[in-house]
Design a protein around this motif. Structure first.
Motif, mmCIF file in Angstrom:
data_model
loop_
_atom_site.group_PDB
_atom_site.id
_atom_site.type_symbol
_atom_site.label_atom_id
_atom_site.label_comp_id
_atom_site.label_asym_id
_atom_site.label_seq_id
_atom_site.Cartn_x
_atom_site.Cartn_y
_atom_site.Cartn_z
ATOM 1 N N PHE A 51 -13.046 15.030 -2.541
ATOM 2 C CA PHE A 51 -13.731 13.671 -3.818
ATOM 3 C C PHE A 51 -14.658 14.072 -4.904
ATOM 4 C CE2 PHE A 51 -16.867 10.268 -5.162
ATOM 5 C CZ PHE A 51 -15.439 9.505 -5.687
ATOM 6 N N HIS A 55 -17.274 13.733 -11.549
ATOM 7 C CA HIS A 55 -15.788 12.897 -12.212
ATOM 8 C C HIS A 55 -16.033 11.559 -12.706
ATOM 9 C CE1 HIS A 55 -13.408 16.020 -12.915
ATOM 10 N NE2 HIS A 55 -13.723 16.140 -14.266
ATOM 11 N N VAL A 60 -15.820 8.071 -16.231
ATOM 12 C CA VAL A 60 -15.797 6.771 -15.950
ATOM 13 C C VAL A 60 -16.565 5.590 -15.452
ATOM 14 C CG1 VAL A 60 -13.311 5.531 -15.239
ATOM 15 C CG2 VAL A 60 -13.945 7.933 -14.474
ATOM 16 N N PHE A 66 -20.306 0.365 -7.233
ATOM 17 C CA PHE A 66 -18.944 0.009 -7.755
ATOM 18 C C PHE A 66 -18.498 0.727 -6.058
ATOM 19 C CE2 PHE A 66 -14.593 0.861 -8.996
ATOM 20 C CZ PHE A 66 -13.614 -0.042 -9.809
ATOM 21 N N CYS A 85 -8.970 3.212 -4.359
ATOM 22 C CA CYS A 85 -8.746 4.239 -4.982
ATOM 23 C C CYS A 85 -7.167 3.710 -6.027
ATOM 24 C CB CYS A 85 -8.151 5.343 -4.587
ATOM 25 S SG CYS A 85 -9.580 5.785 -3.092
ATOM 26 N N HIS A 89 -5.162 5.614 -9.167
ATOM 27 C CA HIS A 89 -4.623 6.986 -8.609
ATOM 28 C C HIS A 89 -3.343 6.313 -8.340
ATOM 29 C CE1 HIS A 89 -8.286 9.281 -9.441
ATOM 30 N NE2 HIS A 89 -7.836 8.706 -9.134
ATOM 31 N N MET A 94 -3.842 8.882 -14.685
ATOM 32 C CA MET A 94 -5.559 8.880 -14.748
ATOM 33 C C MET A 94 -5.465 10.406 -14.473
ATOM 34 S SD MET A 94 -7.741 6.976 -14.841
ATOM 35 C CE MET A 94 -8.283 5.120 -15.197
ATOM 36 N N ARG A 97 -4.933 16.346 -11.617
ATOM 37 C CA ARG A 97 -5.794 17.825 -10.862
ATOM 38 C C ARG A 97 -5.294 17.677 -9.444
ATOM 39 N NH1 ARG A 97 -9.970 19.107 -13.372
ATOM 40 N NH2 ARG A 97 -10.671 18.040 -15.099
ATOM 41 N N GLU A 99 -6.099 17.577 -6.558
ATOM 42 C CA GLU A 99 -7.280 17.465 -5.550
ATOM 43 C C GLU A 99 -6.890 15.366 -5.623
ATOM 44 O OE1 GLU A 99 -9.299 17.757 -2.655
ATOM 45 O OE2 GLU A 99 -8.269 20.062 -3.841
ATOM 46 N N ALA A 100 -6.735 15.957 -6.570
ATOM 47 C CA ALA A 100 -6.222 13.596 -7.332
ATOM 48 C C ALA A 100 -4.305 13.698 -6.849
ATOM 49 C CB ALA A 100 -6.832 13.348 -8.879
HETATM 50 C C1 HEC Z 1 -11.671 3.443 -11.852
HETATM 51 C C2 HEC Z 1 -10.700 4.218 -12.345
HETATM 52 C C3 HEC Z 1 -11.154 5.425 -10.214
HETATM 53 C C4 HEC Z 1 -10.906 4.685 -8.825
HETATM 54 C C5 HEC Z 1 -11.665 3.322 -8.902
HETATM 55 C C6 HEC Z 1 -10.709 6.316 -8.840
HETATM 56 N N1 HEC Z 1 -10.830 6.894 -9.129
HETATM 57 FE FE1 HEC Z 1 -10.464 9.123 -8.596
HETATM 58 N N2 HEC Z 1 -10.542 9.988 -10.776
HETATM 59 C C7 HEC Z 1 -10.442 8.565 -11.988
HETATM 60 C C8 HEC Z 1 -10.442 9.214 -12.743
HETATM 61 C C9 HEC Z 1 -10.138 8.835 -14.717
HETATM 62 C C10 HEC Z 1 -10.315 11.341 -12.571
HETATM 63 C C11 HEC Z 1 -10.063 12.026 -13.570
HETATM 64 C C12 HEC Z 1 -10.347 12.926 -14.415
HETATM 65 C C13 HEC Z 1 -10.544 13.926 -14.863
HETATM 66 O O1 HEC Z 1 -9.439 14.790 -14.821
HETATM 67 O O2 HEC Z 1 -10.849 14.396 -15.614
HETATM 68 C C14 HEC Z 1 -10.625 10.451 -11.673
HETATM 69 C C15 HEC Z 1 -9.982 11.735 -10.520
HETATM 70 C C16 HEC Z 1 -10.197 12.277 -9.426
HETATM 71 C C17 HEC Z 1 -9.674 13.819 -8.648
HETATM 72 C C18 HEC Z 1 -9.859 14.911 -8.777
HETATM 73 C C19 HEC Z 1 -11.312 15.379 -9.370
HETATM 74 C C20 HEC Z 1 -11.244 16.769 -9.444
HETATM 75 O O3 HEC Z 1 -11.678 17.340 -9.631
HETATM 76 O O4 HEC Z 1 -10.131 16.983 -8.403
HETATM 77 C C21 HEC Z 1 -9.943 13.450 -6.955
HETATM 78 C C22 HEC Z 1 -9.655 13.590 -5.770
HETATM 79 C C23 HEC Z 1 -9.935 12.000 -7.332
HETATM 80 N N3 HEC Z 1 -10.128 10.585 -8.126
HETATM 81 C C24 HEC Z 1 -10.249 10.580 -5.692
HETATM 82 C C25 HEC Z 1 -10.097 9.321 -5.579
HETATM 83 C C26 HEC Z 1 -10.642 8.486 -4.703
HETATM 84 C C27 HEC Z 1 -10.268 9.235 -3.557
HETATM 85 C C28 HEC Z 1 -10.974 7.569 -4.967
HETATM 86 C C29 HEC Z 1 -10.880 5.777 -3.969
HETATM 87 C C30 HEC Z 1 -12.282 6.619 -3.667
HETATM 88 C C31 HEC Z 1 -11.190 7.029 -6.651
HETATM 89 N N4 HEC Z 1 -10.602 9.007 -7.085
HETATM 90 C C32 HEC Z 1 -11.070 6.546 -7.476
HETATM 91 C C33 HEC Z 1 -11.178 7.346 -12.090
HETATM 92 C C34 HEC Z 1 -11.110 6.670 -11.007
#
Ligand code: HEC
Ligand code: HEC
Ligand code: HEC
Ligand code: HEC
Ligand code: HEC
Length: 183
Positions: A51, A55, A60, A66, A85, A89, A94, A97, A99-100
């Motif tokens: 996580f 980022h 965001v 939050f 999430c 996601h 969004m 990547r 991990e995402a």
């Molecule tokens: C409000 C929107 C939002 C929420 C809620 C959110 N994310 Fe994200 N997340 C993003 C965005 C936008 C990116 C992209 C950043 C980028 O690619 O530059 C991202 C990227 C990621 C990545 C990839 C980052 C990397 O560098 O590899 C991971 C893993 C991730 N999120 C996990 C989670 C997890 C687990 C949750 C829930 C706890 C979560 N996110 C909740 C918006 C969100």
């Protein structure tokens, strides 16, 4: 031969002394050690999904509360569940990547991500987040880089008894045993 023996005994005494000093003045020795070598004060933790706090903070603009929603009112900060999430996601719009993409799999399977806890005090210690937040103690005082790094890291140089008591003394908070050791 005699000289060698004397030298060995000398080394032995130094070792015993430093062990004693370390345990007796653990707080002082640790803070000196970590101020000279700050790199040792944090370690990478393996998580099922790496996580990325940075980022979510910068791209965001999400506040800590939050996701860690209980922090202002309760003892625990709270780790967000998969529903949170899902809001961003559910698809790869969004972020694409790797991990995402793992997160999307968890969302689709409707499964919680089995996070490993990084900060956990023994059960016999009471730690209320809310009172510290209301007294304007910053997250980074206790969690250092944890909330602002690309990778999950844990600060290993803090959150033990003398460390807590040191600030309590400076800030005029109670250092009564029952403050931190009641149910
Ligand atoms: C409000 C929107 C939002 C929420 C809620 C959110 N994310 Fe994200 N997340 C993003 C965005 C936008 C990116 C992209 C950043 C980028 O690619 O530059 C991202 C990227 C990621 C990545 C990839 C980052 C990397 O560098 O590899 C991971 C893993 C991730 N999120 C996990 C989670 C997890 C687990 C949750 C829930 C706890 C979560 N996110 C909740 C918006 C969100
Ligand atoms: C998008 C949601 C999100 C936001 C915003 C967020 N976090 Fe997190 N945080 C998580 C998730 C998910 C974990 C569990 C994964 C991990 O430990 O790497 C976590 C873990 C942590 C942990 C370690 C918990 C433990 O003991 O295992 C700390 C400390 C933390 N966050 C602090 C912060 C701080 C400080 C901020 C604000 C700068 C912040 N977080 C903002 C989602 C978030
Ligand atoms: C005075 C020190 C201190 C401050 C300030 C602090 N924390 Fe913590 N935090 C801890 C300790 C100690 C634990 C372990 C608690 C336990 O095991 O009961 C912890 C645990 C956590 C956890 C793990 C899960 C949980 O539900 O407790 C998260 C997430 C977290 N903190 C986030 C934050 C965020 C976000 C902030 C700032 C808004 C913050 N913390 C401020 C000391 C602190
Ligand atoms: C950076 C300073 C700081 C650190 C570090 C810190 N505290 Fe505190 N703590 C405070 C302040 C300020 C208060 C509020 C005192 C008040 O309102 O009377 C407080 C209050 C408390 C209270 C409630 C006291 C009461 O009167 O009910 C407990 C319990 C507590 N802290 C436990 C801990 C533990 C356990 C740790 C270590 C993991 C810790 N604190 C680390 C500053 C700190
Ligand atoms: C500000 C909070 C705080 C106060 C006040 C406090 N403690 Fe602690 N105590 C802790 C924390 C945090 C730990 C857990 C340490 C760890 O995990 O390394 C702990 C651990 C302990 C342990 C277990 C030690 C060990 O090495 O496992 C004992 C015994 C103890 N405390 C006794 C006391 C006594 C006696 C007092 C009163 C003089 C006191 N504590 C006051 C926070 C506090």
């Amino acid at each position: 031969m005699k000289k060698k023996l004397a030298f060995l005994i000398f080394i032995l005494i130094i070792v015993i002394l430093s062990i004693f000093v370390y345990y007796r003045y653990r707080y002082q020795t640790e803070s000196i050690f970590y101020s000279i070598f700050p790199i040792f004060s944090w370690i990478s933790v393996d998580q099922p999904v790496l996580f990325n706090h940075l980022h979510h903070k910068e791209a965001v603009q999400l506040n800590c509360s939050f996701c860690h929603r209980y922090i202002e009112r309760y003892r625990a900060a709270g780790i967000p569940n998969i529903e949170l999430c899902r809001a961003c996601h559910a698809t790869d719009v969004m972020s694409k990547r790797p991990e995402a993409l793992k997160v999307i799999d968890y969302v689709k399977a409707n499964r919680e991500i089995p996070w490993n806890r990084m900060y956990e005090l023994p059960k016999f210690v009471v730690f209320p987040h809310w009172i510290h937040i209301q007294n304007k103690v910053n997250c980074s005082v206790c969690h250092g880089f944890t909330g602002v790094k690309e990778r999950p890291i844990q600060m290993v140089d803090r959150n033990y008894m003398e460390w807590c008591m040191d600030c309590h003394q400076k800030r005029g908070a109670s250092n009564d045993c029952y403050t931190c050791h009641s149910s």
